[in-house]
Design a protein around this motif. Structure first.
Motif, PDB file in Angstrom:
ATOM      1  N   THR A  33      99.936 105.336  46.484  1.00 13.09           N
ATOM      2  CA  THR A  33     100.677 105.589  45.254  1.00 13.09           C
ATOM      3  C   THR A  33     102.094 106.005  45.615  1.00 13.09           C
ATOM      4  O   THR A  33     102.298 106.799  46.538  1.00 13.09           O
ATOM      5  N   TYR A  34     103.062 105.477  44.875  1.00 12.00           N
ATOM      6  CA  TYR A  34     104.475 105.722  45.149  1.00 12.00           C
ATOM      7  C   TYR A  34     105.157 106.258  43.901  1.00 12.00           C
ATOM      8  O   TYR A  34     104.783 105.929  42.779  1.00 12.00           O
ATOM      9  N   GLY A  35     106.186 107.039  44.103  1.00 11.63           N
ATOM     10  CA  GLY A  35     106.918 107.627  42.997  1.00 11.63           C
ATOM     11  C   GLY A  35     107.819 106.649  42.278  1.00 11.63           C
ATOM     12  O   GLY A  35     108.119 106.823  41.096  1.00 11.63           O
ATOM     13  N   THR A  36     108.264 105.610  42.982  1.00  8.37           N
ATOM     14  CA  THR A  36     109.148 104.620  42.372  1.00  8.37           C
ATOM     15  C   THR A  36     108.652 103.213  42.667  1.00  8.37           C
ATOM     16  O   THR A  36     107.964 102.975  43.668  1.00  8.37           O
ATOM     17  N   ALA A  39     110.075 101.927  46.070  1.00  6.88           N
ATOM     18  CA  ALA A  39     109.343 102.358  47.267  1.00  6.88           C
ATOM     19  C   ALA A  39     108.057 101.559  47.435  1.00  6.88           C
ATOM     20  O   ALA A  39     107.684 101.165  48.544  1.00  6.88           O
ATOM     21  N   CYS A  40     107.375 101.291  46.336  1.00  4.45           N
ATOM     22  CA  CYS A  40     106.146 100.502  46.366  1.00  4.45           C
ATOM     23  C   CYS A  40     106.439  99.087  46.860  1.00  4.45           C
ATOM     24  O   CYS A  40     105.752  98.560  47.742  1.00  4.45           O
ATOM     25  N   ARG A  41     107.483  98.473  46.316  1.00  2.00           N
ATOM     26  CA  ARG A  41     107.843  97.112  46.715  1.00  2.00           C
ATOM     27  C   ARG A  41     108.294  97.050  48.174  1.00  2.00           C
ATOM     28  O   ARG A  41     108.033  96.073  48.876  1.00  2.00           O
ATOM     29  N   THR A  61     101.053 103.057  37.013  1.00  2.00           N
ATOM     30  CA  THR A  61      99.945 103.879  36.539  1.00  2.00           C
ATOM     31  C   THR A  61     100.331 104.517  35.203  1.00  2.00           C
ATOM     32  O   THR A  61     101.513 104.537  34.834  1.00  2.00           O
ATOM     33  N   PRO A  62      99.363 105.079  34.481  1.00  2.00           N
ATOM     34  CA  PRO A  62      99.683 105.751  33.219  1.00  2.00           C
ATOM     35  C   PRO A  62     100.614 106.955  33.396  1.00  2.00           C
ATOM     36  O   PRO A  62     101.294 107.355  32.460  1.00  2.00           O
ATOM     37  N   THR A  63     100.678 107.518  34.604  1.00  2.00           N
ATOM     38  CA  THR A  63     101.549 108.669  34.853  1.00  2.00           C
ATOM     39  C   THR A  63     102.960 108.273  35.266  1.00  2.00           C
ATOM     40  O   THR A  63     103.793 109.127  35.526  1.00  2.00           O
ATOM     41  N   GLY A  64     103.227 106.953  35.359  1.00  2.00           N
ATOM     42  CA  GLY A  64     104.555 106.479  35.709  1.00  2.00           C
ATOM     43  C   GLY A  64     104.747 106.226  37.188  1.00  2.00           C
ATOM     44  O   GLY A  64     105.819 105.782  37.606  1.00  2.00           O
ATOM     45  N   GLU A  65     103.736 106.510  37.993  1.00  2.00           N
ATOM     46  CA  GLU A  65     103.816 106.211  39.418  1.00  2.00           C
ATOM     47  C   GLU A  65     103.425 104.758  39.642  1.00  2.00           C
ATOM     48  O   GLU A  65     103.076 104.055  38.699  1.00  2.00           O
ATOM     49  N   TRP A  66     103.463 104.309  40.889  1.00  2.00           N
ATOM     50  CA  TRP A  66     103.181 102.917  41.218  1.00  2.00           C
ATOM     51  C   TRP A  66     102.123 102.844  42.302  1.00  2.00           C
ATOM     52  O   TRP A  66     102.239 103.501  43.336  1.00  2.00           O
TER      53      TRP A  66
END
Length: 73
Positions: A33-36, A39-41, A61-66
């Motif tokens: 899980t990534y904050g942006t 970062a995930c890409r 995700t529903p919390t805005g993370e990735w």
């Protein structure tokens, strides 16, 4: 219905079920899980080489993370 027709229908159905389960062998692997999204890409595009992994995907995700996933499909 003739008995031979019934047997043929059962055999066809069994073959379709067996074939369908053989095709559904894809595996999705959760990586992290990534904050942006950036970062995930970045991690997705720099995936370690593995002959079975054919794609990667970032899903919000529903919390805005990735979440990053690799897949064999």
């Amino acid at each position: 219905m003739k008995f031979s027709t019934l047997l043929a229908a059962v055999a066809l159905s069994a073959g379709l079920v067996a074939g369908g389960s053989a095709v559904a062998t894809a595996e999705t692997i959760y990586v992290g899980t990534y904050g942006t999204e950036a970062a995930c890409r970045a991690d997705g595009s720099d995936a370690p080489a593995h002959p079975d992994w054919t794609w990667w995907q970032c899903q919000q995700t529903p919390t805005g993370e990735w979440d990053l996933y690799y897949s064999t499909n």
